[in-house]
Design a protein around this motif. Structure first.
Motif, mmCIF file in Angstrom:
data_model
loop_
_atom_site.group_PDB
_atom_site.id
_atom_site.type_symbol
_atom_site.label_atom_id
_atom_site.label_comp_id
_atom_site.label_asym_id
_atom_site.label_seq_id
_atom_site.Cartn_x
_atom_site.Cartn_y
_atom_site.Cartn_z
ATOM 1 N N ALA A 165 19.689 61.604 41.741
ATOM 2 C CA ALA A 165 21.124 61.897 41.751
ATOM 3 C C ALA A 165 21.564 62.500 40.424
ATOM 4 O O ALA A 165 22.419 63.383 40.385
ATOM 5 C CB ALA A 165 21.920 60.630 42.055
ATOM 6 N N ASP A 168 24.938 64.622 41.299
ATOM 7 C CA ASP A 168 25.750 64.148 42.422
ATOM 8 C C ASP A 168 26.535 62.905 41.989
ATOM 9 O O ASP A 168 26.028 61.789 41.991
ATOM 10 C CB ASP A 168 24.818 63.839 43.608
ATOM 11 C CG ASP A 168 25.595 63.514 44.873
ATOM 12 O OD1 ASP A 168 26.722 62.978 44.772
ATOM 13 O OD2 ASP A 168 25.074 63.802 45.969
ATOM 14 N N GLY A 182 29.060 61.328 43.309
ATOM 15 C CA GLY A 182 29.308 60.352 44.367
ATOM 16 C C GLY A 182 28.099 59.447 44.570
ATOM 17 O O GLY A 182 28.220 58.228 44.674
ATOM 18 N N ALA A 183 26.929 60.080 44.616
ATOM 19 C CA ALA A 183 25.710 59.291 44.797
ATOM 20 C C ALA A 183 25.496 58.370 43.600
ATOM 21 O O ALA A 183 25.134 57.204 43.763
ATOM 22 C CB ALA A 183 24.511 60.214 45.001
ATOM 23 N N ARG A 209 27.728 57.058 41.762
ATOM 24 C CA ARG A 209 28.675 55.952 41.873
ATOM 25 C C ARG A 209 28.126 54.875 42.808
ATOM 26 O O ARG A 209 28.060 53.704 42.466
ATOM 27 C CB ARG A 209 30.035 56.453 42.409
ATOM 28 C CG ARG A 209 31.016 55.320 42.627
ATOM 29 C CD ARG A 209 32.150 55.689 43.576
ATOM 30 N NE ARG A 209 31.722 56.066 44.909
ATOM 31 C CZ ARG A 209 31.321 55.225 45.853
ATOM 32 N NH1 ARG A 209 31.245 53.936 45.623
ATOM 33 N NH2 ARG A 209 30.963 55.680 47.056
ATOM 34 N N VAL A 210 27.697 55.289 43.997
ATOM 35 C CA VAL A 210 27.255 54.286 44.967
ATOM 36 C C VAL A 210 25.991 53.584 44.483
ATOM 37 O O VAL A 210 25.788 52.385 44.722
ATOM 38 C CB VAL A 210 27.085 54.908 46.381
ATOM 39 C CG1 VAL A 210 25.823 55.727 46.504
ATOM 40 C CG2 VAL A 210 27.132 53.837 47.441
ATOM 41 N N ILE A 211 25.164 54.315 43.763
ATOM 42 C CA ILE A 211 23.937 53.712 43.227
ATOM 43 C C ILE A 211 24.277 52.684 42.150
ATOM 44 O O ILE A 211 23.733 51.575 42.121
ATOM 45 C CB ILE A 211 23.014 54.820 42.673
ATOM 46 C CG1 ILE A 211 22.425 55.630 43.838
ATOM 47 C CG2 ILE A 211 21.905 54.230 41.813
ATOM 48 C CD1 ILE A 211 21.856 56.969 43.442
ATOM 49 N N TRP A 248 27.128 50.979 41.680
ATOM 50 C CA TRP A 248 27.738 49.781 42.268
ATOM 51 C C TRP A 248 26.697 48.939 42.997
ATOM 52 O O TRP A 248 26.597 47.723 42.814
ATOM 53 C CB TRP A 248 28.841 50.164 43.263
ATOM 54 C CG TRP A 248 30.063 50.758 42.637
ATOM 55 C CD1 TRP A 248 30.266 51.052 41.314
ATOM 56 C CD2 TRP A 248 31.273 51.143 43.320
ATOM 57 N NE1 TRP A 248 31.517 51.594 41.150
ATOM 58 C CE2 TRP A 248 32.154 51.667 42.339
ATOM 59 C CE3 TRP A 248 31.682 51.100 44.655
ATOM 60 C CZ2 TRP A 248 33.427 52.136 42.670
ATOM 61 C CZ3 TRP A 248 32.952 51.569 44.984
ATOM 62 C CH2 TRP A 248 33.808 52.078 43.999
ATOM 63 N N GLY A 249 25.895 49.607 43.826
ATOM 64 C CA GLY A 249 24.932 48.884 44.651
ATOM 65 C C GLY A 249 23.883 48.168 43.819
ATOM 66 O O GLY A 249 23.459 47.059 44.133
#
Ligand code: SF4
Ligand code: SF4
Ligand SMILES: [Zn+2]
Ligand SMILES: [Zn+2]
Lengths: 165, 216
Positions: B139, B144, B146-147, B149-151, B153-154
């Protein structure tokens, strides 16, 4: 600019002011507290009159999704695969347990994993229900599904969601 | 005197200010902001070696998945994700339909793998040690946001899950006298009585931290 409609944030709205008065079509005054989308013409008067910033104007049509890199999607999908399995394991432990303390913990863990999987999908190309990705997904689902009731639901969705690409 | 940093919320424990050495804190000491356990904290000086995943070439692997390769569980998660997307747009009917699909596929899903605690922990560790670092690297390369961000947080939520499970292994009743909240946005689990004002991971206000009741 594409057509807009007003939506009210019910958590902020105090339900007692002038958005009701300024709306030319009476769309703001409903039993549910939400704006009547069928009546709203998107003029924005209510949003400007609201003292609490509780009404936003949202578009009917969203811009196209940005192209995602295949490599990024591959890695996010790998994470999704694990997250849903983790959800399933936690849920099985939850179901098989008779202990309320244990049940509560594993229910929470299952929920957390579902939320992470959902969030990963949004970044893996499915942010928008109106996207081409979603449409193609639903079409494939429709094709492989044998259940009549579900087929009807999927068709309904395909009709309701206007694809923006 | 050192500083120790909470990897979940960024809280800084400053030995100079607190007057107590970090290592002298009790083992059950927790981050005062997010409840992360002591053993997750990292000393500030030590540079966390960021990529275990060195410069091995990122293999371009599988192409776009088609439905046959999507498990029922994955279909279910995608449908419930889209249901949330519809909810955000106040599309109630669409939301209901996606939710129905999500439930259908969830119930249909077979239990294929072993469902014990060990396999749960090993899967989470696989994410933390391999899948997240690799996804982050890609990412970053592809810029990326957005990616990323999700990575981010996760990865933090998974670290919390991992630590909760190890606490559970030590003491099956460690949550006996506290409440449990789950952030409805990122999945962060807070074990404690007073939920924080904002989610330490995704920063959403506390009304999105939902209590998971016992016996419900
Ligand atoms: S945008 Fe205009 S028509 Fe729509 S609810 Fe507000 S005031 Fe009424
Ligand atoms: S003006 Fe704003 S706060 Fe007042 S009733 Fe209308 S939406 Fe609610
Ligand atoms: Zn913290
Ligand atoms: Zn959160």
């Amino acid at each position: 600019m594409s057509k807009l409609r007003a939506v009210r944030n019910l958590r902020i709205c105090s339900k007692d002011c002038l958005c009701l008065y300024v709306c030319p079509t009476g769309a703001t005054d409903t039993e549910t507290g939400q704006i009547d989308f069928a009546k709203c013409i998107g003029c924005g008067a209510c949003s400007k009159a609201c003292p609490s910033g509780a009404i936003s104007m949202v578009p009917y049509q969203y811009p196209k999704q940005q192209i995602k890199d295949e490599l990024v999607i591959t890695d996010l999908n790998k994470l999704i695969k694990n997250k849903v399995l983790e959800e399933q394991i936690a849920e099985t432990i939850y179901k098989n347990s008779n202990d309320e303390i244990e049940k509560q913990l594993f229910k929470s863990i299952a929920r957390a994993n579902r939320l992470m999987a959902e969030d990963l999908y949004r970044e893996a190309g499915y942010m928008l229900p109106q996207s081409k990705n979603t449409k193609e997904f639903l079409e494939r689902l429709l094709e492989e599904n044998k259940n009549i009731e579900l087929k009807t639901d999927i068709e309904k969705l395909l009709n309701l969601l206007e694809c923006n690409e | 005197m050192k500083k120790y940093i909470c990897p979940i919320c960024g809280y800084v424990y400053d030995e100079a200010k607190e007057g107590v050495k970090f290592e002298d804190l009790p083992d059950d000491w927790k981050c005062p902001l997010c409840g992360a356990p002591k053993n997750l904290f990292k000393a500030e000086a030590i540079e966390v070696t960021k990529d275990e995943i060195k410069d091995e070439v990122v293999e371009s692997s599988e192409t776009k998945e088609d439905l046959r390769e999507m498990s029922d569980l994955e279909i279910s998660a995608l449908c419930s994700s889209l249901a949330r997307g519809c909810e955000k747009q106040y599309l109630d009917e669409e939301k209901e339909l996606f939710t129905k699909l999500a439930n259908h596929y969830k119930n249909k899903a077979q239990n294929k793998e072993s469902s014990d605690l060990e396999s749960l922990i090993s899967k989470i560790n696989e994410d933390l040690n391999i899948n997240y670092p690799k996804a982050r690297k890609v990412a970053e390369e592809k810029m990326d946001r957005g990616a990323l961000r999700v990575i981010t947080w996760g990865e933090k939520v998974s670290a919390i899950l991992n630590s909760l499970l190890s606490q559970y292994q030590n003491d099956k009743e460690f949550t006996k006298n506290t409440k449990i909240y789950v952030c409805d946005i990122c999945g962060f689990i807070y074990v404690g009585d007073e939920k924080p004002e904002i989610c330490p991971i995704c920063k959403v206000p506390s009304f999105k931290l939902l209590e998971v009741k016992r016996g419900a």
